[in-house]
Motif scaffolding. Structure first.
Motif, PDB file in Angstrom:
ATOM      1  N   GLU A 642      -1.172  -6.525  -9.325  1.00 53.47           N
ATOM      2  CA  GLU A 642      -1.368  -6.256 -10.749  1.00 53.47           C
ATOM      3  C   GLU A 642      -1.832  -4.815 -10.930  1.00 53.47           C
ATOM      4  N   GLY A 643      -1.422  -4.205 -12.066  1.00 53.21           N
ATOM      5  CA  GLY A 643      -1.980  -2.923 -12.463  1.00 53.21           C
ATOM      6  C   GLY A 643      -1.184  -1.713 -12.035  1.00 53.21           C
ATOM      7  N   ASP A 644      -1.700  -0.561 -12.455  1.00 56.03           N
ATOM      8  CA  ASP A 644      -1.120   0.744 -12.161  1.00 56.03           C
ATOM      9  C   ASP A 644      -1.969   1.385 -11.075  1.00 56.03           C
ATOM     10  N   VAL A 645      -1.524   1.268  -9.825  1.00 56.02           N
ATOM     11  CA  VAL A 645      -2.328   1.673  -8.678  1.00 56.02           C
ATOM     12  C   VAL A 645      -1.511   2.582  -7.768  1.00 56.02           C
ATOM     13  N   LYS A 646      -2.148   3.632  -7.302  1.00 56.94           N
ATOM     14  CA  LYS A 646      -1.544   4.523  -6.307  1.00 56.94           C
ATOM     15  C   LYS A 646      -2.524   4.671  -5.157  1.00 56.94           C
ATOM     16  N   ILE A 647      -2.018   4.615  -3.933  1.00 56.70           N
ATOM     17  CA  ILE A 647      -2.857   4.805  -2.755  1.00 56.70           C
ATOM     18  C   ILE A 647      -2.543   6.166  -2.169  1.00 56.70           C
ATOM     19  N   THR A 648      -3.571   6.991  -2.018  1.00 61.58           N
ATOM     20  CA  THR A 648      -3.338   8.388  -1.657  1.00 61.58           C
ATOM     21  C   THR A 648      -3.409   8.672  -0.165  1.00 61.58           C
ATOM     22  N   SER A 649      -3.956   7.729   0.611  1.00 64.16           N
ATOM     23  CA  SER A 649      -4.031   7.977   2.053  1.00 64.16           C
ATOM     24  C   SER A 649      -3.778   6.682   2.814  1.00 64.16           C
ATOM     25  N   ALA A 650      -3.257   6.824   4.021  1.00 58.58           N
ATOM     26  CA  ALA A 650      -2.909   5.664   4.838  1.00 58.58           C
ATOM     27  C   ALA A 650      -4.159   4.916   5.295  1.00 58.58           C
ATOM     28  N   PRO A 651      -4.073   3.585   5.454  1.00 59.58           N
ATOM     29  CA  PRO A 651      -5.217   2.819   5.968  1.00 59.58           C
ATOM     30  C   PRO A 651      -5.601   3.266   7.372  1.00 59.58           C
ATOM     31  N   ARG A 652      -6.858   3.089   7.705  1.00 57.33           N
ATOM     32  CA  ARG A 652      -7.320   3.339   9.071  1.00 57.33           C
ATOM     33  C   ARG A 652      -8.312   2.246   9.441  1.00 57.33           C
ATOM     34  N   ILE A 653      -8.548   2.095  10.740  1.00 57.71           N
ATOM     35  CA  ILE A 653      -9.466   1.083  11.247  1.00 57.71           C
ATOM     36  C   ILE A 653     -10.476   1.776  12.141  1.00 57.71           C
ATOM     37  N   GLU A 654     -11.749   1.474  11.915  1.00 63.93           N
ATOM     38  CA  GLU A 654     -12.795   2.114  12.712  1.00 63.93           C
ATOM     39  C   GLU A 654     -14.014   1.204  12.805  1.00 63.93           C
ATOM     40  N   PHE A 655     -14.903   1.516  13.718  1.00 64.05           N
ATOM     41  CA  PHE A 655     -16.123   0.739  13.890  1.00 64.05           C
ATOM     42  C   PHE A 655     -17.240   1.327  13.034  1.00 64.05           C
ATOM     43  N   GLN A 656     -18.037   0.415  12.461  1.00 65.18           N
ATOM     44  CA  GLN A 656     -19.170   0.809  11.647  1.00 65.18           C
ATOM     45  C   GLN A 656     -20.404   0.042  12.089  1.00 65.18           C
ATOM     46  N   ALA A 657     -21.554   0.629  11.836  1.00 66.99           N
ATOM     47  CA  ALA A 657     -22.794  -0.088  12.133  1.00 66.99           C
ATOM     48  C   ALA A 657     -22.879  -1.329  11.265  1.00 66.99           C
ATOM     49  N   TYR A 658     -23.376  -2.396  11.846  1.00 66.73           N
ATOM     50  CA  TYR A 658     -23.572  -3.630  11.079  1.00 66.73           C
ATOM     51  C   TYR A 658     -24.657  -3.354  10.044  1.00 66.73           C
TER      52      TYR A 658
END
Length: 659
Positions: A642-658
């Motif tokens: 739904e909606g008018d949406v644009k994604i400006t950068s590719a997804p990435r996967i990384e580790f983060q502190a809990y």
């Protein structure tokens, strides 16, 4: 037109990814206010609480804690025992810096950019709705922590379990509140206007010489602000119950839409000619089962709410979807404070894309990244958003602060949502789920003093009198509902959430049949405009192996720079290793489902404005359920809904502190 509405013919995120702080030198903000780059004189007064005017002042050069009384964060039992990573904040770009001094990528909030206090906020229309009227002479402002503790504990119960006498008392009190003029802070119109003012662009904050729009959504402010808001609303209702002799002790009933028995608009809110009713609800949904994944299932016909469903298969379909949605929201993607409650409010990130372009030039050549934008938690972006859109009437509209008509009134448009009495019971259930997350699911909060010392001012009655006062209340004051004098009764006395806690996703999307022609397409390029019916597949997104050392970490899928139109409902789903041809069917019941970005329709700050958002969700459970090895690349599928949406950068996967 009726009450600012017109009948016509005719739902987001969790962790904001941490990055190294950017070293930028800034000067102290000026004491003058700016808007759109033009210098303006200070206004003499700006309403910042529920019923008063207060003079705004500029933010000091360096932020400090509020210093208001006791309440050191170390004394809060609910806080996490693990330490947060150092360097949670960077320094944002300030106006007046040379372009060379501006970091190319926004790295987080500068010191003081997350602290919100009532004297930093101003409302556009001084003394006129929806802004609160100026304070009368002699009105006292008190700090909540200085008030005596509650003598009794009120028990909030499911709305569908209330008896006739309890419904009558609430209905009569609300009828009296509705008869009062909006200039009376205790009137229903004035109470509804609080949400309109804070959530439809009427309030502004000025920490960096820019009088930018302020909103309590899309950040860690969402849950505590709404807890404060409905607490003081509950006290107003109690006052009028005491006046009519029916006694106080009123506890706001919650709409128990996460339990099968409560998955419909409660009968008490549908009585004709009742003060609890509202004429601006979707007529197709008045007797239907609520759909907690509505914007992804909007094409499906409503299912009648009944003890004996006419179509058992359709009933089971929506029931399973609802329970799995809450499981995902509370457990699978609700890991840690930032995941569940939202990331920090950041005044440098909380403005529109138009202003981002004007101020920093980060996209001047079309190849530079946006600021990260704002990040809501799973508590806000999932069932809460769906219920708002599902309840509102798509055939009616309300006028926003921009002077334009917006569809979905009442609940489906943030500017009018508080006009429906059902809103307060909806948010009581949202508040209850936060309470369950904190007390039953082991949820741990944030110890950042800029969150704990954020404060707002609300209008309140002095107990046992008709005298009004202003109460300044901080986030740290509302973390334990016992401090506010209420708790929640659970329909299931054993656990209170038995139905959805056992609704872990188990379905798998079917593999593509050998006979099905597979469409080969080029890898997507970004920016990418989303179109419903056209999934975006990013193959072989790299992953690192889990770091050693025994430190608790989450593996997080991050999509930054989500460019969306706030004037429309917005949503897209994200899946991991889903067959692209069948990914349209992905949802909370499927193991491949990773999460969703979603937002409720709101007015724009200026014509043409768009907002920047972030989706960041933990995917550890998804990876385990799908069966992906440590460090093995995955495909990410974005499913526009739904909606008018644009994604400006590719997804990435990384580790983060809990967190």
């Amino acid at each position: 037109m009726h009450g600012g509405r017109m009948a016509s013919a005719g739902g987001a995120t969790s962790i904001l990814v941490l990055a190294p702080a950017a070293a930028v030198t800034s000067s102290c903000p000026s004491t003058l206010f700016f808007k759109s780059g033009k210098k303006k004189k200070k206004k003499s007064a700006a309403a910042t609480g529920a019923c008063h005017g207060r003079r705004r002042r500029a933010t000091p050069c360096r932020a400090t804690t509020s210093g208001r009384g006791e309440g050191d964060s170390d004394g809060l039992l609910w806080l996490p025992r693990r330490d947060l990573l150092a360097g949670l904040t960077g320094v944002a770009a300030f106006p007046g810096l040379a372009l060379a001094d501006v970091p190319k990528v926004y790295e987080g909030c500068g010191a003081g950019e997350s602290l919100v206090t009532d004297d930093l906020l101003g409302c556009d229309t001084i003394g006129g709705p929806p802004c609160p009227p100026p304070a009368k002479a002699g009105i006292q402002t008190v700090n909540f922590y200085e008030l005596p503790p509650p003598k009794k504990v009120r028990v909030r119960r499911p709305a569908h379990e209330l008896g006739p006498d309890e419904v009558r008392r609430y209905r009569n009190a609300l009828a009296e509140m509705k008869e009062r003029n909006v200039s009376d802070p205790s009137s229903f119109a004035a109470q509804a206007a609080i949400h309109e003012a804070y959530c439809d662009g009427h309030y502004h904050i000025d920490p960096t010489e820019r009088n930018r729009a302020f909103d309590v959504h899309f950040s860690w402010l969402f849950a505590p602000w709404h807890r404060m808001y409905i607490y003081f609303y509950e006290r107003m209702v109690n006052h009028y119950m005491e006046r009519d002799g029916s006694g106080g002790g009123f506890a706001l009933p919650y709409w128990n839409w996460d339990a099968p028995a409560g998955m419909a608009i409660p009968a008490m809110f549908k009585e004709k000619n009742s003060a609890l009713n509202d004429n601006y609800r979707n007529p197709d949904h008045l007797d239907a089962m609520v759909d907690l994944d509505y914007l992804s299932r909007i094409q499906k016909p409503p299912v009648k709410f009944t003890s004996q469903p006419q179509d058992p298969e359709m009933y089971k379909d929506i029931l399973d979807s609802n329970l799995s949605t809450v499981y995902n929201q509370m457990i699978r993607t609700g890991k840690g404070a930032r995941c569940f409650l939202g990331d920090k409010f950041c005044s440098e990130a909380s403005f529109t894309i138009n202003e981002i372009n004007e101020r920093s030039g980060r996209r001047r050549n079309g190849n530079q990244k946006l600021l990260r934008g704002t990040t809501s938690g799973s508590l806000e972006r999932m069932a809460h958003t769906a219920v708002h859109v599902w309840t509102g009437n798509p055939g009616s509209s309300a006028v926003g602060h921009d002077g334009k008509e917006h569809k979905g009134a009442d609940m489906g448009f943030l500017g009018s949502a508080g006009r429906d009495p059902l809103f307060y019971s909806h948010h009581a259930n949202v508040d209850r789920l936060w309470h369950l997350w904190s007390t039953k699911l082991g949820g741990a909060g944030c110890n950042d003093p800029e969150w704990l010392d954020t404060s707002f001012v609300f209008c309140d009655f002095v107990d046992g009198t008709d005298d009004m006062r202003l109460v300044r209340i901080r986030v740290r004051d509302v973390l334990d509902t016992a401090n506010l004098g209420y708790t929640y009764a659970e329909p299931d006395k054993e656990t209170g959430y038995k139905d959805w806690v056992d609704s872990k996703p188990t379905r798998r999307l079917p593999p593509v049949s050998a006979a099905t022609p597979v469409t080969k397409s080029e890898p997507p390029t970004f920016p990418k405009t989303l179109k419903v019916g056209e999934n975006v597949v990013i193959e072989s997104v790299p992953r690192q192996k889990k770091p050693g050392g025994g430190k608790e970490v989450l593996e997080v899928l991050v999509i930054e720079g989500i460019d969306f139109d706030p004037g429309q409902n917005s949503k897209f789903d994200v899946a991991i290793n889903a067959p692209s041809e069948n990914a349209k069917d992905v949802g909370p019941r499927y193991v491949e489902y990773a999460g969703s970005f979603a937002g409720v329709r709101a007015a724009k700050e200026k014509p043409g404005d768009r907002r920047a958002g972030v989706l960041a969700v933990p995917i550890d459970d998804v990876l385990a359920d799908v069966g992906v090895g440590d460090g093995e690349p995955v495909s990410v599928v974005i499913v526009p809904r739904e909606g008018d949406v644009k994604i400006t950068s590719a997804p990435r996967i990384e580790f983060q502190a809990y967190c």
